[in-house]
Design an enzyme around this catalytic site. Structure first.
Site, PDB file in Angstrom:
ATOM      1  N   ASP A 177       4.012  -3.978  17.450  1.00 35.84           N
ATOM      2  CA  ASP A 177       3.530  -5.107  16.676  1.00 35.84           C
ATOM      3  C   ASP A 177       4.427  -5.289  15.457  1.00 35.84           C
ATOM      4  OD1 ASP A 177       1.280  -6.960  16.597  1.00 35.84           O
ATOM      5  OD2 ASP A 177       0.810  -6.005  14.710  1.00 35.84           O
TER       6      ASP A 177
ATOM      7  N   ARG B 165      -4.340  -7.987  19.591  1.00 35.79           N
ATOM      8  CA  ARG B 165      -4.618  -6.569  19.737  1.00 35.79           C
ATOM      9  C   ARG B 165      -6.107  -6.285  19.611  1.00 35.79           C
ATOM     10  NH1 ARG B 165      -0.137  -3.901  19.387  1.00 35.79           N
ATOM     11  NH2 ARG B 165      -1.456  -2.090  19.221  1.00 35.79           N
TER      12      ARG B 165
ATOM     13  N   ASN C 124     -11.655 -10.786  12.231  1.00 36.33           N
ATOM     14  CA  ASN C 124     -11.675  -9.398  12.688  1.00 36.33           C
ATOM     15  C   ASN C 124     -13.065  -8.908  13.051  1.00 36.33           C
ATOM     16  OD1 ASN C 124      -8.971  -9.309  12.573  1.00 36.33           O
ATOM     17  ND2 ASN C 124      -8.835  -8.212  10.613  1.00 36.33           N
TER      18      ASN C 124
HETATM   19  N1  EPU Z   1      -4.417   4.456  14.418  1.00 36.01           N
HETATM   20  C1  EPU Z   1      -4.013   5.577  15.123  1.00 36.01           C
HETATM   21  N2  EPU Z   1      -4.600   5.807  16.338  1.00 36.01           N
HETATM   22  C2  EPU Z   1      -5.547   4.984  16.871  1.00 36.01           C
HETATM   23  C3  EPU Z   1      -5.969   3.860  16.131  1.00 36.01           C
HETATM   24  C4  EPU Z   1      -5.376   3.612  14.893  1.00 36.01           C
HETATM   25  O1  EPU Z   1      -3.169   6.330  14.682  1.00 36.01           O
HETATM   26  O2  EPU Z   1      -6.023   5.252  17.986  1.00 36.01           O
HETATM   27  C5  EPU Z   1      -3.792   4.163  13.123  1.00 36.01           C
HETATM   28  C6  EPU Z   1      -2.993   2.853  13.166  1.00 36.01           C
HETATM   29  O3  EPU Z   1      -1.701   3.036  13.709  1.00 36.01           O
HETATM   30  C7  EPU Z   1      -3.000   2.430  11.726  1.00 36.01           C
HETATM   31  C8  EPU Z   1      -4.342   2.969  11.197  1.00 36.01           C
HETATM   32  O4  EPU Z   1      -4.779   3.922  12.146  1.00 36.01           O
HETATM   33  O5  EPU Z   1      -1.946   3.069  11.051  1.00 36.01           O
HETATM   34  C9  EPU Z   1      -5.414   1.937  11.006  1.00 36.01           C
HETATM   35  O6  EPU Z   1      -5.620   1.209  12.194  1.00 36.01           O
HETATM   36  P1  EPU Z   1      -6.998   0.601  12.634  1.00 36.01           P
HETATM   37  O7  EPU Z   1      -7.313   1.081  14.018  1.00 36.01           O
HETATM   38  O8  EPU Z   1      -8.019   0.817  11.565  1.00 36.01           O
HETATM   39  O9  EPU Z   1      -6.668  -0.941  12.693  1.00 36.01           O
HETATM   40  P2  EPU Z   1      -6.966  -1.961  13.859  1.00 36.01           P
HETATM   41  O10 EPU Z   1      -8.361  -1.806  14.334  1.00 36.01           O
HETATM   42  O11 EPU Z   1      -5.870  -1.931  14.849  1.00 36.01           O
HETATM   43  C10 EPU Z   1      -7.919  -3.819  12.263  1.00 36.01           C
HETATM   44  C11 EPU Z   1      -7.606  -5.248  11.976  1.00 36.01           C
HETATM   45  C12 EPU Z   1      -6.299  -5.357  11.216  1.00 36.01           C
HETATM   46  C13 EPU Z   1      -6.436  -4.563   9.917  1.00 36.01           C
HETATM   47  C14 EPU Z   1      -6.811  -3.111  10.246  1.00 36.01           C
HETATM   48  C15 EPU Z   1      -7.055  -2.253   9.016  1.00 36.01           C
HETATM   49  C16 EPU Z   1      -8.595  -6.351  13.870  1.00 36.01           C
HETATM   50  C17 EPU Z   1      -8.405  -7.194  15.077  1.00 36.01           C
HETATM   51  N3  EPU Z   1      -7.504  -5.993  13.215  1.00 36.01           N
HETATM   52  O12 EPU Z   1      -6.843  -3.340  13.078  1.00 36.01           O
HETATM   53  O13 EPU Z   1      -6.141  -6.727  10.880  1.00 36.01           O
HETATM   54  O14 EPU Z   1      -5.214  -4.592   9.222  1.00 36.01           O
HETATM   55  O15 EPU Z   1      -8.022  -3.093  11.047  1.00 36.01           O
HETATM   56  O16 EPU Z   1      -8.022  -2.810   8.217  1.00 36.01           O
HETATM   57  O17 EPU Z   1      -9.713  -6.064  13.506  1.00 36.01           O
HETATM   58  C18 EPU Z   1      -4.974  -8.753  10.484  1.00 36.01           C
HETATM   59  O18 EPU Z   1      -6.056  -9.329  10.517  1.00 36.01           O
HETATM   60  O19 EPU Z   1      -3.917  -9.336  10.092  1.00 36.01           O
HETATM   61  C19 EPU Z   1      -4.897  -7.350  10.905  1.00 36.01           C
HETATM   62  C20 EPU Z   1      -3.759  -6.753  11.219  1.00 36.01           C
END
Ligand code: EPU
Length: 400
Positions: free
Chosen positions: A101, A77, A6
């Site tokens: 997803d 993603r 990540n």
């Molecule tokens: N969210 C919103 N609006 C946005 C962005 C996020 O409502 O514009 C919400 C999401 O729906 C979710 C929450 O905020 O409910 C957290 O999402 P976040 O954006 O922090 O997660 P992400 O960047 O999409 C990364 C990791 C995930 C990990 C999460 C939380 C990467 C590629 N992915 O996702 O990793 O679970 O942060 O720590 O960095 C995994 O590795 O298996 C994985 C899913």
């Protein structure tokens, strides 16, 4: 310990910000890195991946493309963070809208609202996000949720903006700190990464850098859980215990012994684990990515635990597969009640995402008989040589 999936995906996206040759080390040999590499190639970059050495060199040309294909963005993603760099470099970007997803809805509204605050025009057309900006302008931003991806996309856009951007309620994950370290080595001005307020002062041009990826805290946490579940003794060399304070603390509450070493940590367990409650939260809270691993552990602990998932709305879908192994698990909204049993019983099960897959493999280690995990390709997206790594620790795991 390999570098963090990540983090490395975002570091690869960051290379787009500066023409020239970038070198990334401690790059994990996982499928997602290959897909991200394909995406960068499609934008004009040349990549060389030495999987044995864990090194990737990226040559970024002066002119890069601005269209990131849906087919690739859909598969990982994390690649959506190319939006910020493309907009900053090209003044326009067209990036596939990632869509749904297996772990739940993954919205991008905060990414878009932030880029609009920086002066971009953003619209969604035919399944793509189209963004345009004659020049991004630094401003004050806040995030309703400390989203990891939104914080990264906005940092990546703001480093080349005109003036200072302040991101409030920013995510504080170690991967954000890692991205800021690489961007700083490229000549960016960033303060406060790892706190809730990140300040970015735009510069005219960035230069390439050499950067080592931060160790993967989720892989390290997975191995720690596997040690406790199997009542084993595992030393995680290069594992950053300081990035895993709450999960390791929970393992101690469950009865494990955790020792900090100069270069990593050691987890030992000589009894059945005790049930512990967990509740996922943004860093430094309990990581959602370790939740399936802990549910697997709790399914063989003594006592009853309540696990609360606050980050993703469908991240309990895998518990039905765990139930096929005999686990006593009952979901109720964003809670799952786990009644530990002394033993699981092997069965064919199906992985729906990376962490669910890893949780099922680890559950298979304590199930009576041979457990077959189908769709195990999900695990390869995030764990480099997982079966081999577990075998080296004494487990019997084979790839079919
Ligand atoms: N969210 C919103 N609006 C946005 C962005 C996020 O409502 O514009 C919400 C999401 O729906 C979710 C929450 O905020 O409910 C957290 O999402 P976040 O954006 O922090 O997660 P992400 O960047 O999409 C990364 C990791 C995930 C990990 C999460 C939380 C990467 C590629 N992915 O996702 O990793 O679970 O942060 O720590 O960095 C995994 O590795 O298996 C994985 C899913």
């Amino acid at each position: 310990m390999t570098g963090a999936k990540n983090s490395v995906l975002k570091l690869l996206a960051a290379t787009l910000l500066a023409p020239g040759r970038h070198t990334l080390t401690a790059v994990p040999d996982i499928v997602d890195v290959e897909i991200m590499g394909e995406l960068l190639r499609g934008l004009g970059a040349t990549l060389q991946h030495d999987a044995t050495a864990g090194t990737v060199t990226v040559d970024v040309p002066e002119e890069i493309g601005h269209i990131a294909d849906y087919e690739l963005v859909r598969r990982i993603r994390g690649s959506f963070v190319v939006l910020g760099p493309l907009l900053a470099r090209c003044g326009q970007a067209r990036v596939g809208l990632p869509g749904g997803d297996a772990i739940g809805s993954r919205k991008i509204d905060l990414h878009i609202a932030g880029l609009e605050r920086l002066g971009a025009g953003v619209r969604i057309e035919h399944g793509d996000v189209l963004a345009e900006a004659a020049g991004l302008k630094g401003t004050s931003l806040w995030l309703d949720i400390p989203s990891v991806g939104a914080t990264e996309n906005l940092m990546l856009a703001a480093v080349l903006a005109d003036g200072t951007t302040v991101i409030d309620n920013a995510a504080r994950e170690p991967e954000i700190v890692d991205l800021a370290a690489m961007l700083s080595a490229m000549g960016a001005q960033i303060d406060g990464a790892g706190t809730s307020t990140v300040t970015v002062t735009g510069v005219d041009r960035l230069r390439p850098s050499a950067h080592a990826t931060v160790p993967d805290r989720i892989v390290a946490g997975t191995l720690a859980v596997a040690a406790v579940m199997t009542q084993g003794d595992v030393t995680v060399r290069g594992g950053r215990a300081d990035h895993l304070e709450i999960p390791l603390g929970k393992l101690v509450d469950a009865g494990a012994q955790v020792d900090l070493l100069v270069d990593g940590f050691r987890v030992r367990m000589n009894d059945r684990a005790r049930a512990v409650d967990i509740s996922t939260l943004p860093y430094p809270g309990f990581p959602t990515d370790l939740q399936p691993l802990f549910v697997a552990l709790l399914s063989v602990a003594s006592g009853t635990a309540i696990v609360t998932e606050n980050m993703f709305d469908a991240r309990f879908s895998f518990v039905d597969e765990l139930a096929r192994l005999g686990a006593e698990v009952r979901t109720d909204g964003h809670h799952v009640v786990v009644r530990g049993r002394p033993q699981l019983s092997s069965a064919p099960v199906r992985a729906s995402d990376i962490r669910a897959g890893a949780g099922l493999v680890v559950a298979g280690l304590v199930a009576d008989g041979v457990t077959e995990v189908y769709d195990a390709h999900h695990v390869d997206r995030g764990y480099a040589g997982f079966p081999e790594q577990l075998c080296a620790l004494g487990a019997d795991v084979r790839r079919a």
